[in-house]
Scaffold this motif. Structure first.
Motif, PDB file in Angstrom:
ATOM      1  N   THR A 293      43.469  36.261  43.539  1.00  0.00           N
ATOM      2  CA  THR A 293      42.209  35.802  44.553  1.00  0.00           C
ATOM      3  C   THR A 293      41.742  36.983  45.214  1.00  0.00           C
ATOM      4  N   VAL A 294      42.806  37.826  45.796  1.00  0.00           N
ATOM      5  CA  VAL A 294      42.058  38.827  46.692  1.00  0.00           C
ATOM      6  C   VAL A 294      41.676  40.168  45.938  1.00  0.00           C
ATOM      7  N   GLY A 295      41.430  40.022  44.498  1.00  0.00           N
ATOM      8  CA  GLY A 295      41.019  41.132  43.775  1.00  0.00           C
ATOM      9  C   GLY A 295      41.959  41.976  43.315  1.00  0.00           C
TER      10      GLY A 295
ATOM     11  N   GLY B 293      44.581  41.401  40.862  1.00  0.00           N
ATOM     12  CA  GLY B 293      45.335  41.062  39.674  1.00  0.00           C
ATOM     13  C   GLY B 293      45.697  42.119  38.841  1.00  0.00           C
ATOM     14  N   ASN B 294      45.108  43.248  38.922  1.00  0.00           N
ATOM     15  CA  ASN B 294      45.621  44.438  38.071  1.00  0.00           C
ATOM     16  C   ASN B 294      46.466  45.350  38.850  1.00  0.00           C
ATOM     17  N   ARG B 295      46.678  44.922  39.948  1.00  0.00           N
ATOM     18  CA  ARG B 295      47.986  45.704  40.869  1.00  0.00           C
ATOM     19  C   ARG B 295      48.875  45.025  41.186  1.00  0.00           C
ATOM     20  N   VAL B 296      49.597  43.707  40.620  1.00  0.00           N
ATOM     21  CA  VAL B 296      50.599  43.161  41.039  1.00  0.00           C
ATOM     22  C   VAL B 296      51.860  43.732  41.095  1.00  0.00           C
ATOM     23  N   ASP B 297      52.112  44.555  40.234  1.00  0.00           N
ATOM     24  CA  ASP B 297      53.311  45.530  40.086  1.00  0.00           C
ATOM     25  C   ASP B 297      53.200  46.974  40.479  1.00  0.00           C
TER      26      ASP B 297
ATOM     27  N   ILE C 110      52.846  31.986  41.960  1.00  0.00           N
ATOM     28  CA  ILE C 110      52.201  31.742  43.064  1.00  0.00           C
ATOM     29  C   ILE C 110      51.496  33.044  43.763  1.00  0.00           C
ATOM     30  N   SER C 111      52.565  34.134  43.886  1.00  0.00           N
ATOM     31  CA  SER C 111      52.170  35.180  44.489  1.00  0.00           C
ATOM     32  C   SER C 111      51.117  36.096  43.587  1.00  0.00           C
ATOM     33  N   THR C 112      51.327  35.959  42.081  1.00  0.00           N
ATOM     34  CA  THR C 112      50.527  36.507  41.331  1.00  0.00           C
ATOM     35  C   THR C 112      49.083  36.081  41.447  1.00  0.00           C
TER      36      THR C 112
ATOM     37  N   GLN D 278      45.820  46.273  52.729  1.00  0.00           N
ATOM     38  CA  GLN D 278      45.247  45.196  53.636  1.00  0.00           C
ATOM     39  C   GLN D 278      45.080  43.959  52.878  1.00  0.00           C
ATOM     40  N   ARG D 279      44.615  44.116  51.591  1.00  0.00           N
ATOM     41  CA  ARG D 279      44.288  42.859  50.868  1.00  0.00           C
ATOM     42  C   ARG D 279      45.645  42.176  50.353  1.00  0.00           C
ATOM     43  N   VAL D 280      46.594  42.901  50.252  1.00  0.00           N
ATOM     44  CA  VAL D 280      48.237  42.344  49.949  1.00  0.00           C
ATOM     45  C   VAL D 280      48.649  41.690  51.384  1.00  0.00           C
ATOM     46  N   ALA D 281      48.232  42.274  52.474  1.00  0.00           N
ATOM     47  CA  ALA D 281      48.686  41.751  53.755  1.00  0.00           C
ATOM     48  C   ALA D 281      47.971  40.443  53.876  1.00  0.00           C
ATOM     49  N   ILE D 282      46.816  40.110  53.528  1.00  0.00           N
ATOM     50  CA  ILE D 282      45.938  38.933  53.674  1.00  0.00           C
ATOM     51  C   ILE D 282      46.481  37.841  52.682  1.00  0.00           C
ATOM     52  N   ALA D 283      47.024  38.326  51.511  1.00  0.00           N
ATOM     53  CA  ALA D 283      47.461  37.484  50.538  1.00  0.00           C
ATOM     54  C   ALA D 283      49.260  37.189  51.110  1.00  0.00           C
TER      55      ALA D 283
END
Length: 241
Positions: free
Chosen positions: A139-141, A143-147, A132-134, A159-164
């Motif tokens: 969705t916030v662009g 996908g290549n930074r999840v780790d 779900i987190s991935t 800030q995108r991580v904060a929105i997610a």
């Protein structure tokens, strides 16, 4: 676009004659004066006004981060004035928060920061929280930074991580305090447009405090605060053109 308050039957936030004070005795100072406001389900509202006008104080009351003192403040139908800590905690679980300082934990990856929000909700504990987190990070662009750890991300990416993190549990309300203040024009625009799109997709309400005139056009409605009061903004028409 309209300005100031509107009264709707589907209000998720209802404020009546709300006053708020800091300090005690001779040091007591009034910060909010007779606030009356309705915010409807699915509405995107921007609150603007000078620094020190009470915007963040009002936002923190609406988020259950402070206790209402005088008047009435209903969040999702729950009266917050006089509410117990447990009631306030339950209301907070239905709210997503986005702050100017993204408040990510630097020792966690982007995915782990988002997952922490899910772990507060019992209904997600038996689900694949990593997946779900991935998915929302994609969705916030990101996908290549999840780790990636927070320190390896740019300001806009953080800030995108904060929105997610704020939206992953599909809250009914999102409260954002100066989410673009530390970002350049393009990053700030991208961030609020993502917030807007996700919120519309989920049907949640957004209240966003900002000084950033470049993003006012995303709002369904703009409210203006000055000296602790909701006020008519004489320059409001100019702000959105």
């Amino acid at each position: 676009m309209t300005f100031q308050t509107s009264s709707e039957s589907k209000s998720v936030i209802t404020v009546r004659h709300l006053n708020y004070y800091f300090g005690q005795g001779d040091l007591k100072k009034q910060a909010l004066f007779d606030i009356n406001l309705d915010i409807s389900m699915g509405e995107i509202v921007i609150m603007t006004g000078p620094s020190g006008s009470g915007k963040t104080t009002l936002l923190s009351l609406m988020g259950g981060l402070r206790s209402a003192q005088e008047g009435s403040l209903k969040i999702l139908g729950q009266e917050m004035r006089g509410a117990s800590q447990e009631v306030m905690r339950q209301v907070r679980k239905q709210i997503g928060y986005i702050f100017q300082a993204h408040n990510l934990l630097s020792f966690l990856t982007a995915k782990q920061n988002v997952r922490m929000s899910l772990e507060l909700h019992e209904e997600y504990l038996n689900q694949d929280m990593d997946a779900i987190s991935t998915e929302i990070l994609k969705t916030v662009g990101l996908g290549n930074r999840v780790d990636y750890y927070a320190d390896g991300l740019s300001g806009g990416q953080k800030q995108r991580v904060a929105i997610a993190r704020a939206l992953v549990s599909q809250p009914k309300i999102v409260l954002a305090d100066e989410p673009t203040a530390a970002l350049d024009k393009k990053s700030g625009r991208d961030v609020v447009e993502m917030m807007q799109a996700l919120a519309k997709q989920q049907g949640c309400t957004i209240l966003l405090v900002t000084h950033d005139n470049r993003i006012l056009d995303i709002a369904d409605r703009i409210i203006y605060m000055e000296d602790g009061r909701l006020a008519e903004n004489p320059n409001s028409a100019a702000l959105v053109h």
